[in-house]
Design a protein around this motif. Structure first.
Motif, short mmCIF file in Angstrom:
data_model
loop_
_atom_site.label_atom_id
_atom_site.label_comp_id
_atom_site.label_asym_id
_atom_site.label_seq_id
_atom_site.Cartn_x
_atom_site.Cartn_y
_atom_site.Cartn_z
N PRO A 419 0.94 -1.27 0.05
CA PRO A 419 -0.01 0.20 0.18
C PRO A 419 0.70 1.35 -0.02
N SER A 420 0.31 2.32 -0.63
CA SER A 420 0.99 3.55 -0.39
C SER A 420 1.01 4.15 1.05
N LEU A 421 1.74 4.70 1.37
CA LEU A 421 1.94 4.96 2.77
C LEU A 421 0.62 5.62 3.41
N GLU A 422 -0.01 6.59 2.39
CA GLU A 422 -1.10 7.25 2.60
C GLU A 422 -2.22 6.33 3.15
N THR A 423 -2.35 5.37 2.12
CA THR A 423 -3.75 4.44 2.31
C THR A 423 -3.43 3.68 3.46
N PHE A 424 -2.26 3.36 3.89
CA PHE A 424 -1.96 2.35 5.01
C PHE A 424 -2.29 3.29 6.24
N ALA A 425 -1.88 4.40 6.09
CA ALA A 425 -2.03 5.26 7.39
C ALA A 425 -3.59 5.67 7.61
N ALA A 632 11.00 8.16 -3.31
CA ALA A 632 11.87 7.23 -3.85
C ALA A 632 12.15 6.03 -3.10
N ASN A 633 12.61 5.89 -1.64
CA ASN A 633 12.41 4.81 -0.93
C ASN A 633 11.11 3.95 -1.04
N GLU A 634 9.94 4.59 -1.09
CA GLU A 634 8.76 3.91 -0.88
C GLU A 634 8.57 3.35 -2.39
N LYS A 635 8.73 3.94 -3.42
CA LYS A 635 8.80 3.19 -4.86
C LYS A 635 9.71 2.10 -5.15
N THR A 636 10.89 2.22 -4.33
CA THR A 636 11.71 1.17 -4.54
C THR A 636 11.33 -0.21 -3.88
N TYR A 637 10.84 0.04 -2.44
CA TYR A 637 10.30 -1.22 -1.89
C TYR A 637 9.03 -1.59 -2.69
N GLN A 638 8.21 -0.81 -3.14
CA GLN A 638 6.95 -1.29 -3.90
C GLN A 638 7.44 -2.14 -5.08
N ILE A 668 15.71 -2.04 0.40
CA ILE A 668 16.25 -3.34 -0.26
C ILE A 668 16.01 -4.42 1.00
N GLN A 669 16.47 -3.98 2.22
CA GLN A 669 16.66 -5.29 3.08
C GLN A 669 15.14 -5.61 3.61
N LEU A 670 14.42 -4.54 3.78
CA LEU A 670 12.96 -4.90 4.13
C LEU A 670 12.14 -5.66 3.09
N ALA A 671 12.53 -5.25 1.87
CA ALA A 671 11.79 -5.87 0.70
C ALA A 671 12.35 -7.56 0.69
N LYS A 672 13.54 -7.77 0.96
CA LYS A 672 13.97 -9.16 1.00
C LYS A 672 13.19 -9.71 1.90
N GLU A 673 12.93 -9.21 3.14
CA GLU A 673 12.31 -9.82 4.25
C GLU A 673 10.68 -9.80 3.90
N ASN A 674 10.21 -9.09 2.96
CA ASN A 674 8.82 -8.88 2.81
C ASN A 674 8.28 -8.25 4.24
N ASP A 675 8.92 -7.55 4.60
CA ASP A 675 8.29 -6.81 5.85
C ASP A 675 7.84 -5.42 5.80
N TYR A 676 6.52 -5.29 5.25
CA TYR A 676 5.79 -4.18 5.02
C TYR A 676 5.80 -3.19 6.31
N PHE A 679 8.94 -1.51 7.14
CA PHE A 679 9.31 -0.35 6.03
C PHE A 679 8.35 0.94 6.18
N TYR A 680 7.03 0.58 6.63
CA TYR A 680 5.99 1.45 6.83
C TYR A 680 6.54 2.19 8.26
N ASP A 681 7.10 1.68 9.33
CA ASP A 681 7.30 2.63 10.42
C ASP A 681 8.55 3.32 10.11
N LYS A 682 9.42 2.95 9.56
CA LYS A 682 10.69 3.64 9.22
C LYS A 682 10.53 4.79 8.43
N GLU A 683 9.78 4.56 7.40
CA GLU A 683 9.35 5.63 6.40
C GLU A 683 8.62 6.72 7.07
#
Length: 793
Positions: A419-425, A632-638, A668-676, A679-683
């Motif tokens: 999800p986009s950060l706006e939607t998840f928020a 940029a970070n969000e688009k990379t993760y997605q 990149i690390q959290l995409a590897k772990e599939n840990d949304y 990523f959400y909390d950090k971003e």
């Protein structure tokens, strides 16, 4: 009776409704949403009826009459009129621009001026016009100066008049057809082929197209013979342009839902039963069966006599989605996307308008499908930026979907693995209800993901874009008869050409960007304005012959892969999919011919589902990290998470390899772990600190002009206006040069406004828009106001 009409003039000065009298003979015929021809100044133009009124605020004696209506049924519903007004106001645009976006391009008016003989004209005038045009009229713009001079006396005398002819951009397709006259006592026993043809035509309930009969082996001579005998009649009939007429779809039955899918289905259908305009975030990992939930929700809507809208982010996803929907719902499905011709889109739109289709599948603009009684709206891959239109009107399809959800009191489903950060928020705050799908459908599991440090590869002597790990993985899949998907988000052969003697890099003369080398046509191209030049083997700056190419695009990687693995490669990027239907042809070729490798840009990263794809390789996971954009970070993760989901979606297990120069980056690390969640909390912590969305709303002002001094003057004026008009709680960033300072010879400067609440903002935006609309006409200064921008390049 009076009609309030919006006229077909894209200008701020006429961005309002104008009252026209409805002629007595047309009262009751003209309705809200009709296209009409109206006099406007010295000309006649097309307009749209926005409302009907018994009275007018103006002097009734001075109000002009509607000339005529262009349709039997209105092309705009009252809902679409409401949407047009809302979008024009929210995104600071003109009503006519939004209306023309809502309607298919086929309905756009074509205007041409013609010279015609007046009702009372002299024989001399008729002779002169006929000698020039060969007929009773001539198109003004096609006449040579001497011809206009010869006609001038007759224009002055009134024997010849200039008129504006308005035609529709694309018309219904007509073709010759035949039908039986049902004659009694027909004896064709001595002409067996004619008897066979007559039986075929007589058995049909509707006229049969002549071309279909010819394709079935009946000659034109046979058809003409029956016509001469008075047994059949010929007629012009409409031939519907169906983009899928040559396809056969096998029926598909609903699948048994697992417990998570069943829970999601139950919550959504409960909202349908309660007629709630509720928004759901269907947050499901890749391969978790979101599409099956969509299909069963839509089936419930259809069972209740309602309609449904399904959005996908781009046409690369449409073929597989259309296949699934056509297999489930058959002819109830209409398809709307940019890959269709104007005629095909028009005919698909009419299927919906006339109630012959109850489900639409398509990209951004299909949110305007003219359905009534909508039961469910679905936005798949809701995080995708392609749902936001990049030129005016800069609407977001999800915002339109929310509006239509409220209008029809039906649920809106936003589906995605990322999800986009706006939607998840919003789901965190309870504005949306979040439904989680945490496991893949059936017994399938997520693929194993590994990261390859390309710096380490280079230190070990491997200078190829293909790492040793990825090469071994591809070879293993080829040996097993399995398939590989490779992502490189950069098309072309090489990023740029460089002189090794003086360092000169050929730049686009119109934009501040280097030209990209395309080997297939031996050219240097600009991917922003389309400029193209031939490749020079000597340096334009120092005439040295030591020129080389640096960087790697999909075209070059395709060549490397063919040489390295001696196998066929399917390449999908803007270069290979430019022609109509190429998305589907390339994907069918990859699947049906079992081509070992599919290489592409981000268009292959989502939605594709092939049973033999067991390896996914991302050749450069850093591409989007380096963009000057706070997303940029969000688009990379997605992107990494989405492309990873293409592997191991069926019985075979999957593997994913990320190649990167930033192996420790959290996206990149959290995409590897599939840990949304992590990523959400950090971003979000970064967004809060930097005061970006979703903590603030944004408006991006971009000023462009060929004169940089005019840009600076205009942005200073806009900055000063913002300082005076907005509250101290808002933040103004800029003015500053855009990340791409010049595109297509236009210098570009921008200002970002961040705000939480500004009640007078819309009024101020309209004032600025009107001011620079006039400035564009007089000084060539353009202002682009992007409300809720997704890209700040």
């Amino acid at each position: 009776m009076f009609a309030s009409v919006i006229v077909d003039i894209p200008s701020k000065s006429v961005n309002q409704v104008f009252d026209y009298r409805i002629p007595s003979g047309m009262e009751g015929l003209i309705r809200i949403g009709h296209r009409v021809l109206v006099p406007f100044g010295p000309r006649t133009i097309q307009g749209y009826v926005m409302s009907l009124n018994e009275t007018t605020d103006f002097d009734p004696t001075r109000i002009k009459e509607i000339a005529r209506t262009l349709d039997i049924e209105p092309v705009l519903t009252e809902e679409m009129i409401t949407i047009a007004m809302y979008l024009a106001d929210y995104y600071v645009d003109q009503y006519i621009s939004v209306i023309e976006t809502i309607l298919p391009a086929a309905l756009k008016a074509n205007y041409k001026k013609v010279l015609r003989l007046a009702d009372s004209h002299t024989a001399e005038a008729e002779q002169v016009l006929s000698s020039i045009s060969g007929g009773a009229e001539a198109e003004t713009k096609r006449l040579e100066p001497d011809a206009l001079e010869a006609l001038s006396p007759y224009l002055k005398s009134g024997d010849i008049q200039e008129e504006t002819v308005i035609t529709q951009h694309t018309k219904r397709k007509m073709a010759l057809a035949v039908y039986s006259l049902k004659q009694a006592d027909v004896d064709l026993s001595r002409a067996k082929k004619q008897q066979e043809l007559y039986d075929v035509i007589s058995a049909a309930s509707d006229p049969i197209f002549v071309r279909d009969l010819v394709n079935d082996g009946f000659s034109n001579a046979l058809i003409n013979a029956l016509h001469k005998k008075g047994l059949i009649a010929k007629v012009e009939a409409e031939m519907e342009r169906d983009p899928y007429s040559d396809r056969v779809f096998t029926s598909d039955s609903p699948k048994v839902l697992n417990s998570e899918q069943q829970h999601a289905y139950g919550r959504i259908t409960s909202a349908m039963d309660e007629h709630e305009a509720k928004t759901f975030l269907l947050h499901g990992i890749t391969g978790s069966g979101k599409t099956e939930v969509y299909l069963q929700v839509i089936q419930k809507a259809l069972d209740e006599g309602k309609t449904a809208i399904m959005l996908v982010p781009e046409i690369a996803l449409t073929p597989q989605m259309v296949n699934r929907f056509k297999r489930r719902f058959g002819d109830d499905v209409a398809v709307l996307h940019s890959g269709l011709s104007h005629g095909e889109k028009y005919d698909e739109w009419r299927k919906i308008k006339e109630g012959r289709a109850r489900v639409s599948v398509g990209a951004r603009s299909s949110i305007f499908a003219p359905f009534e009684n909508v039961g469910a709206i679905i936005v798949d891959e809701e995080h995708e930026t392609t749902y936001k239109q990049s030129d005016r009107p800069m609407y977001h399809a999800t915002e339109v979907a929310k509006f239509r959800s409220r209008y029809h009191n039906c649920p809106l489903i936003l589906g995605t693995a990322t999800p986009s950060l706006e939607t998840f928020a919003r789901s965190e705050r309870g504005v949306y209800e979040r439904l989680e799908l945490t496991m893949r459908a059936g017994t399938k599991v997520l693929p194993e993901i590994s990261i390859v440090d390309m710096s380490e590869e280079h230190r070990m002597g491997n200078t190829s874009i293909i790492s040793g790990t990825l090469e071994a993985g591809i070879r293993e899949r080829i040996e097993k008869g399995e398939q590989t998907v490779l992502l490189l988000n950069r098309r072309g052969y090489s990023n740029f050409q460089i002189c090794q003697s003086c360092g000169y890099v050929p730049m686009c003369p119109n934009c501040d960007i280097s030209l990209t080398y395309h080997k297939a046509n031996q050219s240097l191209m600009c991917h922003y304005c389309g400029y193209e030049s031939a490749v020079h083997r000597t340096c334009d700056n120092c005439q040295s012959d030591e020129v080389t190419f640096r960087g790697t695009g999909t075209e070059k990687v395709e060549e490397i892969l063919r040489d390295m693995f001696d196998t066929e490669v399917v390449r999908m990027d803007n270069d290979t999919t430019r022609r109509k239907g190429m998305h589907e042809k390339l994907l069918d070729h990859f699947e049906q011919e079992e081509i070992p490798i599919l290489l592409g840009t981000q268009m292959i990263a989502k939605g594709l589902d092939y049973p033999k794809v067991t390896l996914v390789g991302v050749l450069n996971a850093d591409t989007m990290l380096n963009l000057p954009d706070f997303r940029a970070n969000e688009k990379t993760y997605q992107l990494l998470t989405q492309v990873s989901g293409r592997a191991g979606r069926h019985e075979l297990s999957g593997e994913v390899i990320f190649q990167t120069y930033n192996p420790t980056h959290y996206a990149i690390q959290l995409a590897k772990e599939n840990d949304y969640r992590s990523f959400y909390d950090k971003e979000m912590a970064f967004r809060r600190l930097a005061r970006y969305s979703p903590y603030y709303f944004h408006v991006l002002f971009t000023v462009s002009s060929e004169d940089i001094r005019k840009c600076l003057k205009a942005t200073t004026h806009i900055h000063d206006t913002l300082v005076q008009e907005v509250s101290d709680q808002s933040i103004i960033v800029g003015p500053s040069p855009s990340p791409l300072e010049r595109i297509n010879r236009q210098y570009r400067f921008q200002i970002m406004l961040k705000y939480k609440r500004e009640p007078e903002l819309l009024k101020m935006l309209n004032t600025l828009d009107e001011h620079y609309h006039e400035a564009y006409r007089t000084e060539g200064i353009s202002l682009r106001i992007d409300v809720d921008p997704l890209v700040i390049m």
